[in-house]
Design a protein around this motif. Structure first.
Motif, PDB file in Angstrom:
ATOM      1  N   LYS A  14       1.306  -0.693  -0.283  1.00  0.00           N
ATOM      2  CA  LYS A  14      -0.133  -0.410  -0.110  1.00  0.00           C
ATOM      3  C   LYS A  14       0.741   1.800  -0.019  1.00  0.00           C
ATOM      4  O   LYS A  14       1.729   1.428   0.642  1.00  0.00           O
ATOM      5  CB  LYS A  14      -1.087  -0.283   1.644  1.00  0.00           C
ATOM      6  CG  LYS A  14      -2.048  -1.341   1.074  1.00  0.00           C
ATOM      7  CD  LYS A  14      -3.144  -0.738   2.388  1.00  0.00           C
ATOM      8  CE  LYS A  14      -4.097  -2.049   2.591  1.00  0.00           C
ATOM      9  NZ  LYS A  14      -4.883  -2.189   3.804  1.00  0.00           N
ATOM     10  N   THR A  15       0.163   2.154  -0.653  1.00  0.00           N
ATOM     11  CA  THR A  15       1.075   3.472  -0.301  1.00  0.00           C
ATOM     12  C   THR A  15       1.593   4.192   0.601  1.00  0.00           C
ATOM     13  O   THR A  15       0.743   3.785   1.643  1.00  0.00           O
ATOM     14  CB  THR A  15       0.066   4.621  -0.981  1.00  0.00           C
ATOM     15  OG1 THR A  15      -0.343   4.177  -1.977  1.00  0.00           O
ATOM     16  CG2 THR A  15       1.102   6.101  -0.978  1.00  0.00           C
ATOM     17  N   GLY A  16       3.008   4.767   0.952  1.00  0.00           N
ATOM     18  CA  GLY A  16       3.099   4.723   1.895  1.00  0.00           C
ATOM     19  C   GLY A  16       4.226   3.438   3.146  1.00  0.00           C
ATOM     20  O   GLY A  16       4.959   3.967   3.752  1.00  0.00           O
ATOM     21  N   GLN A  17       3.505   2.273   2.635  1.00  0.00           N
ATOM     22  CA  GLN A  17       4.342   0.978   3.583  1.00  0.00           C
ATOM     23  C   GLN A  17       6.143   0.803   2.780  1.00  0.00           C
ATOM     24  O   GLN A  17       5.940   1.394   2.138  1.00  0.00           O
ATOM     25  CB  GLN A  17       3.773  -0.104   3.163  1.00  0.00           C
ATOM     26  CG  GLN A  17       2.490  -0.208   3.622  1.00  0.00           C
ATOM     27  CD  GLN A  17       2.070  -1.660   3.692  1.00  0.00           C
ATOM     28  OE1 GLN A  17       2.449  -1.988   2.614  1.00  0.00           O
ATOM     29  NE2 GLN A  17       1.005  -2.328   4.512  1.00  0.00           N
ATOM     30  N   SER A  18       6.487   0.368   3.713  1.00  0.00           N
ATOM     31  CA  SER A  18       8.024  -0.160   3.581  1.00  0.00           C
ATOM     32  C   SER A  18       8.522  -1.012   3.256  1.00  0.00           C
ATOM     33  O   SER A  18       7.588  -2.173   3.439  1.00  0.00           O
ATOM     34  CB  SER A  18       8.640   0.329   5.033  1.00  0.00           C
ATOM     35  OG  SER A  18       8.604  -0.346   5.591  1.00  0.00           O
ATOM     36  N   GLU A  79      11.658   2.850   1.076  1.00  0.00           N
ATOM     37  CA  GLU A  79      10.827   3.598   2.788  1.00  0.00           C
ATOM     38  C   GLU A  79       9.093   3.431   3.038  1.00  0.00           C
ATOM     39  O   GLU A  79       8.966   3.984   3.608  1.00  0.00           O
ATOM     40  CB  GLU A  79      12.164   4.776   3.042  1.00  0.00           C
ATOM     41  CG  GLU A  79      13.209   4.514   3.827  1.00  0.00           C
ATOM     42  CD  GLU A  79      13.586   3.602   4.405  1.00  0.00           C
ATOM     43  OE1 GLU A  79      12.645   3.514   5.595  1.00  0.00           O
ATOM     44  OE2 GLU A  79      14.736   3.168   5.186  1.00  0.00           O
ATOM     45  N   SER A  80       8.874   5.056   1.865  1.00  0.00           N
ATOM     46  CA  SER A  80       7.306   4.997   1.404  1.00  0.00           C
ATOM     47  C   SER A  80       7.233   4.659   0.454  1.00  0.00           C
ATOM     48  O   SER A  80       7.699   5.821  -0.321  1.00  0.00           O
ATOM     49  CB  SER A  80       7.726   6.259   2.274  1.00  0.00           C
ATOM     50  OG  SER A  80       6.369   7.027   2.352  1.00  0.00           O
ATOM     51  N   ALA A  81       6.335   3.817  -0.167  1.00  0.00           N
ATOM     52  CA  ALA A  81       6.500   3.120  -1.250  1.00  0.00           C
ATOM     53  C   ALA A  81       5.114   4.077  -2.039  1.00  0.00           C
ATOM     54  O   ALA A  81       4.066   4.166  -0.837  1.00  0.00           O
ATOM     55  CB  ALA A  81       5.843   1.519  -1.735  1.00  0.00           C
ATOM     56  N   LEU A 111       6.490  -6.112  -8.470  1.00  0.00           N
ATOM     57  CA  LEU A 111       6.480  -5.216  -7.003  1.00  0.00           C
ATOM     58  C   LEU A 111       5.125  -4.211  -7.508  1.00  0.00           C
ATOM     59  O   LEU A 111       5.169  -3.505  -8.432  1.00  0.00           O
ATOM     60  CB  LEU A 111       7.743  -3.874  -6.332  1.00  0.00           C
ATOM     61  CG  LEU A 111       7.130  -3.066  -5.246  1.00  0.00           C
ATOM     62  CD1 LEU A 111       6.415  -3.831  -4.089  1.00  0.00           C
ATOM     63  CD2 LEU A 111       8.328  -2.225  -4.743  1.00  0.00           C
ATOM     64  N   THR A 112       3.906  -4.087  -7.265  1.00  0.00           N
ATOM     65  CA  THR A 112       2.843  -3.321  -7.414  1.00  0.00           C
ATOM     66  C   THR A 112       2.515  -2.682  -5.881  1.00  0.00           C
ATOM     67  O   THR A 112       2.689  -3.063  -4.664  1.00  0.00           O
ATOM     68  CB  THR A 112       1.466  -3.795  -7.518  1.00  0.00           C
ATOM     69  OG1 THR A 112       1.784  -5.090  -8.595  1.00  0.00           O
ATOM     70  CG2 THR A 112       0.374  -3.393  -8.159  1.00  0.00           C
ATOM     71  N   VAL A 113       2.486  -0.919  -6.369  1.00  0.00           N
ATOM     72  CA  VAL A 113       1.721   0.100  -4.667  1.00  0.00           C
ATOM     73  C   VAL A 113       0.757   0.194  -5.309  1.00  0.00           C
ATOM     74  O   VAL A 113       0.580   1.057  -6.326  1.00  0.00           O
ATOM     75  CB  VAL A 113       3.211   0.604  -5.209  1.00  0.00           C
ATOM     76  CG1 VAL A 113       2.748   1.582  -3.512  1.00  0.00           C
ATOM     77  CG2 VAL A 113       4.329   0.133  -4.665  1.00  0.00           C
ATOM     78  N   VAL A 114       0.072  -0.333  -4.947  1.00  0.00           N
ATOM     79  CA  VAL A 114      -1.786   0.424  -4.654  1.00  0.00           C
ATOM     80  C   VAL A 114      -2.412   1.548  -3.852  1.00  0.00           C
ATOM     81  O   VAL A 114      -1.582   2.096  -2.959  1.00  0.00           O
ATOM     82  CB  VAL A 114      -2.293  -0.772  -4.601  1.00  0.00           C
ATOM     83  CG1 VAL A 114      -2.294  -1.379  -5.264  1.00  0.00           C
ATOM     84  CG2 VAL A 114      -2.573  -1.262  -3.149  1.00  0.00           C
TER      85      VAL A 114
END
Lengths: 114, 115
Positions: A14-18, A79-81, A111-114
């Motif tokens: 998820k957006t913001g995860q590391s 650090e913050s996807a 890698l997918t960032v949602v």
């Protein structure tokens, strides 16, 4: 089998995860690299390590950090996807004979960032 | 700075026929290496063929050969007797001989071999 091992092979964040992408090689290579592959853009260098204890920025380092833990391992940390970091990530290594043998690549991490 | 250009995003070829993939590059270096990599659907990057710039003779590896034109900064890949297993993404890459051995990749050509 000798080569470059990347983990994980797939990841959704998820957006913001590391997270940290792991890479290890067992060929006693000095140099290691992280590339990202995006459609229509080929592979672009994020960071590289010419030898144990050294790291340098590549073409697209923003948003990433790396650690050359020892000669075998080279990790990539987000650090913050962000969604813009959705990509396929490749780790690679090379020895002194790189001009004749090229790099040895890992099998990649999607890698997918949602 | 070096750049690598692959102007053919997609190509197709009939099985057993010959196909040529184009690659041009820009550099002020006098000596360097050029590579072609194959990336099948498995994502694994496989070295197909390499060329040293100071060698005039074109490299050949079985069904794969290159046409290296140093003055024109051109490095095309010819695949003869195409096989279904040649279906893949193909990347051209440049590497300097000095400093750290870093690749500069082109954007790739997706090749489909038709039965």
């Amino acid at each position: 089998n000798a080569g470059v091992t990347q983990t994980p092979k797939f990841q959704v964040l998820k957006t913001g995860q590391s997270m940290t992408l792991q890479c290890a090689q067992d060929m006693n290579h000095n140099s290691m690299y992280w590339y990202r592959q995006d459609p229509g853009m080929g592979l672009r260098l994020i960071y590289y390590s010419a030898s144990e204890g050294t790291t340098d920025k590549g073409e697209v380092p923003n948003g990433y950090n790396v650690s050359r833990l020892n000669k075998r391992e080279f990790s990539l940390r987000l650090e913050s996807a962000a969604p813009s970091q959705t990509s396929v990530y490749f780790c690679a290594s090379s020895g002194d004979s790189v001009p004749s043998r090229g790099y040895t690549f890992g099998s990649g991490t999607r890698l997918t960032v949602v | 700075a070096q750049t690598v250009t692959q102007s053919q995003p997609e190509m197709s070829v009939q099985e057993a026929e010959t196909v040529t993939l184009s690659c041009t590059y820009d550099t002020s270096e006098s000596n360097y290496y050029l590579f072609w990599y194959k990336q099948p659907p498995s994502r694994q990057m496989i070295l197909v063929i390499r060329q040293e710039a100071y060698k005039q003779q074109n490299a050949t590896e079985n069904r794969f050969s290159v046409n290296f034109q140093k003055a024109a900064k051109s490095f095309s890949l010819k695949i003869s007797d195409s096989q279904l297993g040649d279906t893949a993404m193909y990347f051209c890459a440049f590497m300097k001989t000095s400093g750290t051995y870093k690749y500069i990749f082109g954007t790739g050509t997706r090749l489909k071999v038709l039965a």
